[in-house]
Design a protein around this motif. Structure first.
Motif, PDB file in Angstrom:
ATOM      1  N   ALA A 123       0.835  -1.208   0.000  1.00 21.02           N
ATOM      2  CA  ALA A 123       0.000   0.000   0.000  1.00 21.02           C
ATOM      3  C   ALA A 123       0.866   1.253   0.000  1.00 21.02           C
ATOM      4  CB  ALA A 123      -0.926  -0.008   1.216  1.00 21.02           C
ATOM      5  N   SER A 124       1.916   1.239   0.818  1.00 21.82           N
ATOM      6  CA  SER A 124       2.809   2.398   0.890  1.00 21.82           C
ATOM      7  C   SER A 124       3.533   2.609  -0.428  1.00 21.82           C
ATOM      8  CB  SER A 124       3.830   2.206   2.013  1.00 21.82           C
ATOM      9  OG  SER A 124       3.199   2.140   3.272  1.00 21.82           O
ATOM     10  N   ALA A 125       4.024   1.521  -1.032  1.00 23.01           N
ATOM     11  CA  ALA A 125       4.755   1.622  -2.293  1.00 23.01           C
ATOM     12  C   ALA A 125       3.872   2.215  -3.391  1.00 23.01           C
ATOM     13  CB  ALA A 125       5.274   0.253  -2.718  1.00 23.01           C
ATOM     14  N   ILE A 126       2.624   1.780  -3.455  1.00 21.19           N
ATOM     15  CA  ILE A 126       1.717   2.291  -4.485  1.00 21.19           C
ATOM     16  C   ILE A 126       1.359   3.743  -4.201  1.00 21.19           C
ATOM     17  CG2 ILE A 126      -0.608   2.057  -5.455  1.00 21.19           C
ATOM     18  CD1 ILE A 126      -0.322  -0.975  -5.029  1.00 21.19           C
ATOM     19  N   ALA A 127       1.054   4.044  -2.954  1.00 23.93           N
ATOM     20  CA  ALA A 127       0.684   5.419  -2.597  1.00 23.93           C
ATOM     21  C   ALA A 127       1.819   6.391  -2.897  1.00 23.93           C
ATOM     22  CB  ALA A 127       0.298   5.494  -1.122  1.00 23.93           C
ATOM     23  N   LEU A 128       3.054   5.936  -2.700  1.00 18.58           N
ATOM     24  CA  LEU A 128       4.214   6.802  -2.897  1.00 18.58           C
ATOM     25  C   LEU A 128       4.783   6.712  -4.310  1.00 18.58           C
ATOM     26  CD1 LEU A 128       5.972   6.071   0.502  1.00 18.58           C
ATOM     27  CD2 LEU A 128       4.786   8.168  -0.145  1.00 18.58           C
ATOM     28  N   GLY A 129       4.162   5.909  -5.158  1.00 18.71           N
ATOM     29  CA  GLY A 129       4.650   5.780  -6.526  1.00 18.71           C
ATOM     30  C   GLY A 129       5.978   5.065  -6.631  1.00 18.71           C
ATOM     31  N   ASP A 130       6.280   4.205  -5.663  1.00 17.52           N
ATOM     32  CA  ASP A 130       7.570   3.518  -5.622  1.00 17.52           C
ATOM     33  C   ASP A 130       7.494   2.229  -6.445  1.00 17.52           C
ATOM     34  OD1 ASP A 130      10.033   2.500  -5.051  1.00 17.52           O
ATOM     35  OD2 ASP A 130       9.757   2.380  -2.877  1.00 17.52           O
ATOM     36  N   LYS A 131       7.587   2.375  -7.766  1.00 14.38           N
ATOM     37  CA  LYS A 131       7.476   1.208  -8.644  1.00 14.38           C
ATOM     38  C   LYS A 131       8.662   0.260  -8.466  1.00 14.38           C
ATOM     39  CE  LYS A 131       9.499   3.617 -12.622  1.00 14.38           C
ATOM     40  NZ  LYS A 131       9.267   4.096 -13.999  1.00 14.38           N
ATOM     41  N   GLY A 132       9.801   0.791  -7.996  1.00 14.96           N
ATOM     42  CA  GLY A 132      10.965  -0.052  -7.764  1.00 14.96           C
ATOM     43  C   GLY A 132      10.698  -1.123  -6.723  1.00 14.96           C
ATOM     44  N   ALA A 133       9.959  -0.756  -5.676  1.00 12.23           N
ATOM     45  CA  ALA A 133       9.637  -1.728  -4.625  1.00 12.23           C
ATOM     46  C   ALA A 133       8.726  -2.822  -5.170  1.00 12.23           C
ATOM     47  CB  ALA A 133       8.964  -1.022  -3.452  1.00 12.23           C
ATOM     48  N   VAL A 134       7.759  -2.432  -5.997  1.00 15.16           N
ATOM     49  CA  VAL A 134       6.835  -3.410  -6.579  1.00 15.16           C
ATOM     50  C   VAL A 134       7.573  -4.322  -7.553  1.00 15.16           C
ATOM     51  CG1 VAL A 134       4.699  -3.701  -7.895  1.00 15.16           C
ATOM     52  CG2 VAL A 134       4.930  -1.781  -6.316  1.00 15.16           C
ATOM     53  N   ALA A 135       8.533  -3.758  -8.299  1.00 14.99           N
ATOM     54  CA  ALA A 135       9.266  -4.520  -9.316  1.00 14.99           C
ATOM     55  C   ALA A 135      10.206  -5.560  -8.722  1.00 14.99           C
ATOM     56  CB  ALA A 135      10.044  -3.568 -10.221  1.00 14.99           C
ATOM     57  N   ARG A 136      10.409  -5.537  -7.407  1.00 11.91           N
ATOM     58  CA  ARG A 136      11.265  -6.557  -6.778  1.00 11.91           C
ATOM     59  C   ARG A 136      10.618  -7.935  -6.797  1.00 11.91           C
ATOM     60  NH1 ARG A 136      12.119  -2.780  -2.473  1.00 11.91           N
ATOM     61  NH2 ARG A 136      10.955  -4.158  -1.073  1.00 11.91           N
ATOM     62  N   SER A 137       9.319  -7.982  -7.037  1.00 10.52           N
ATOM     63  CA  SER A 137       8.602  -9.254  -7.036  1.00 10.52           C
ATOM     64  C   SER A 137       8.934 -10.052  -8.291  1.00 10.52           C
ATOM     65  CB  SER A 137       7.092  -9.006  -6.982  1.00 10.52           C
ATOM     66  OG  SER A 137       6.756  -8.184  -5.880  1.00 10.52           O
ATOM     67  N   PRO A 138       9.118 -11.378  -8.175  1.00 11.86           N
ATOM     68  CA  PRO A 138       9.409 -12.215  -9.349  1.00 11.86           C
ATOM     69  C   PRO A 138       8.297 -12.094 -10.398  1.00 11.86           C
ATOM     70  CG  PRO A 138       9.783 -13.439  -7.315  1.00 11.86           C
ATOM     71  CD  PRO A 138       9.108 -12.152  -6.916  1.00 11.86           C
ATOM     72  N   GLY A 139       8.692 -11.929 -11.646  1.00 11.92           N
ATOM     73  CA  GLY A 139       7.726 -11.847 -12.726  1.00 11.92           C
ATOM     74  C   GLY A 139       7.137 -10.473 -12.937  1.00 11.92           C
ATOM     75  N   VAL A 140       7.608  -9.489 -12.162  1.00 10.75           N
ATOM     76  CA  VAL A 140       7.088  -8.121 -12.289  1.00 10.75           C
ATOM     77  C   VAL A 140       8.211  -7.216 -12.791  1.00 10.75           C
ATOM     78  CG1 VAL A 140       6.037  -6.171 -11.101  1.00 10.75           C
ATOM     79  CG2 VAL A 140       5.465  -8.493 -10.411  1.00 10.75           C
ATOM     80  N   GLY A 141       8.123  -6.828 -14.057  1.00 11.06           N
ATOM     81  CA  GLY A 141       9.107  -5.931 -14.626  1.00 11.06           C
ATOM     82  C   GLY A 141       8.720  -4.486 -14.395  1.00 11.06           C
ATOM     83  N   PRO A 142       9.568  -3.556 -14.828  1.00 14.07           N
ATOM     84  CA  PRO A 142       9.294  -2.124 -14.629  1.00 14.07           C
ATOM     85  C   PRO A 142       7.962  -1.667 -15.215  1.00 14.07           C
ATOM     86  CG  PRO A 142      11.567  -2.463 -15.312  1.00 14.07           C
ATOM     87  CD  PRO A 142      10.886  -3.786 -15.464  1.00 14.07           C
ATOM     88  N   LYS A 143       7.607  -2.164 -16.404  1.00 13.01           N
ATOM     89  CA  LYS A 143       6.363  -1.734 -17.045  1.00 13.01           C
ATOM     90  C   LYS A 143       5.143  -2.208 -16.258  1.00 13.01           C
ATOM     91  CE  LYS A 143       8.042  -1.344 -21.811  1.00 13.01           C
ATOM     92  NZ  LYS A 143       7.884  -1.828 -23.215  1.00 13.01           N
ATOM     93  N   VAL A 144       5.187  -3.450 -15.800  1.00 13.82           N
ATOM     94  CA  VAL A 144       4.072  -3.987 -15.013  1.00 13.82           C
ATOM     95  C   VAL A 144       3.979  -3.260 -13.678  1.00 13.82           C
ATOM     96  CG1 VAL A 144       3.159  -6.032 -13.853  1.00 13.82           C
ATOM     97  CG2 VAL A 144       4.155  -6.244 -16.131  1.00 13.82           C
ATOM     98  N   ALA A 145       5.130  -3.001 -13.062  1.00 10.68           N
ATOM     99  CA  ALA A 145       5.144  -2.282 -11.787  1.00 10.68           C
ATOM    100  C   ALA A 145       4.549  -0.891 -11.950  1.00 10.68           C
ATOM    101  CB  ALA A 145       6.573  -2.187 -11.251  1.00 10.68           C
ATOM    102  N   GLN A 146       4.903  -0.214 -13.034  1.00 11.69           N
ATOM    103  CA  GLN A 146       4.350   1.112 -13.299  1.00 11.69           C
ATOM    104  C   GLN A 146       2.845   1.047 -13.480  1.00 11.69           C
ATOM    105  OE1 GLN A 146       6.032   4.357 -13.531  1.00 11.69           O
ATOM    106  NE2 GLN A 146       3.866   4.698 -13.175  1.00 11.69           N
ATOM    107  N   ARG A 147       2.368   0.011 -14.173  1.00  9.37           N
ATOM    108  CA  ARG A 147       0.932  -0.152 -14.390  1.00  9.37           C
ATOM    109  C   ARG A 147       0.205  -0.365 -13.065  1.00  9.37           C
ATOM    110  NH1 ARG A 147       0.381  -4.951 -17.631  1.00  9.37           N
ATOM    111  NH2 ARG A 147       1.639  -3.772 -19.114  1.00  9.37           N
ATOM    112  N   ILE A 148       0.797  -1.159 -12.180  1.00 11.99           N
ATOM    113  CA  ILE A 148       0.187  -1.411 -10.864  1.00 11.99           C
ATOM    114  C   ILE A 148       0.087  -0.114 -10.076  1.00 11.99           C
ATOM    115  CG2 ILE A 148       0.554  -2.521  -8.625  1.00 11.99           C
ATOM    116  CD1 ILE A 148       1.823  -4.881 -10.194  1.00 11.99           C
ATOM    117  N   VAL A 149       1.183   0.629 -10.040  1.00 13.80           N
ATOM    118  CA  VAL A 149       1.206   1.893  -9.295  1.00 13.80           C
ATOM    119  C   VAL A 149       0.187   2.875  -9.866  1.00 13.80           C
ATOM    120  CG1 VAL A 149       2.601   3.928  -8.819  1.00 13.80           C
ATOM    121  CG2 VAL A 149       3.575   1.658  -8.477  1.00 13.80           C
ATOM    122  N   THR A 150       0.140   2.979 -11.191  1.00 13.20           N
ATOM    123  CA  THR A 150      -0.747   3.948 -11.843  1.00 13.20           C
ATOM    124  C   THR A 150      -2.213   3.596 -11.656  1.00 13.20           C
ATOM    125  OG1 THR A 150       0.933   4.449 -13.523  1.00 13.20           O
ATOM    126  CG2 THR A 150      -1.340   5.030 -14.037  1.00 13.20           C
TER     127      THR A 150
END
Length: 205
Positions: free
Chosen positions: A99-126
């Protein structure tokens, strides 16, 4: 539909547990984080359940809390996110950290998950940033500051203070939260040096 199961742990697999409920063994797929919270075989436990029904199968997904299950559902509203990726994200990040990562736009934290690249992480945050308040507890001023930094709207002293804290080794999300806390104390117009000093004080607590 099954919403909750209470039973005895029978055995474990790489990403599942068999839960014995009055003699019936249910295969329940879980994040590694949830699996890590479950007891040894032979002991009782309870899991919140999400039931997925397909033409050729019924799959049960188990969670240590209703909040984790809510996030599992929410993640799958994002284009391209299925059950496997949703579980991978929840294996990497606690619901509160997600929740914090998304609220703060921290796509890098989300992208640490296996199978989640930068584009997918950005989509999740957005796609989920407007839905986070119902799940997270990130102060509104921290979210606002992070957005201002991302769009280069932040005042010079504020931006410089965050940059200085990042250069000292703190993550940007930590630095932003610390400077936001400093601004609550000083108000707008504070100098960079004072924001850094108060920010470091906040980070040391």
């Amino acid at each position: 539909m099954i919403g909750k199961l209470r039973g005895i742990v029978d055995s474990y697999g790489e990403d599942w547990v068999i839960l014995d409920v009055q003699g019936v063994g249910y295969i329940v797929y879980c994040s590694s984080r949830t699996l890590g919270t479950l007891p040894s075989p032979g002991e009782a436990t309870m899991l919140a359940i999400e039931t997925h029904v397909r033409e050729d199968q019924i799959r049960l997904f188990g969670f240590s809390s209703d909040n984790e299950r809510d996030w599992f559902r929410l993640l799958q509203t994002v284009q391209g996110i299925g059950t496997k990726v949703a579980l991978a994200i929840l294996s990497t990040l606690k619901p509160a950290d997600l929740a914090s990562a998304i609220a703060l736009g921290d796509k890098g934290a989300v992208a640490r998950s296996p199978g989640v690249g930068p584009k997918v992480a950005q989509r999740i945050v957005t796609e989920l940033k407007d839905k986070v308040p119902s799940f997270g507890h990130v102060p509104a001023d921290v979210i606002s500051l992070q957005a201002d930094l991302g769009e280069q709207r932040a005042a010079g002293p504020v931006s410089d203070a965050v940059s200085a804290l990042v250069n000292l080794g703190y993550a940007q999300t930590q630095a932003s939260a610390a400077v936001a806390a400093a601004l609550r104390e000083t108000g707008e117009g504070a100098e960079t040096a004072k924001l850094i000093r108060l920010g470091l004080k906040e980070l040391s607590r």
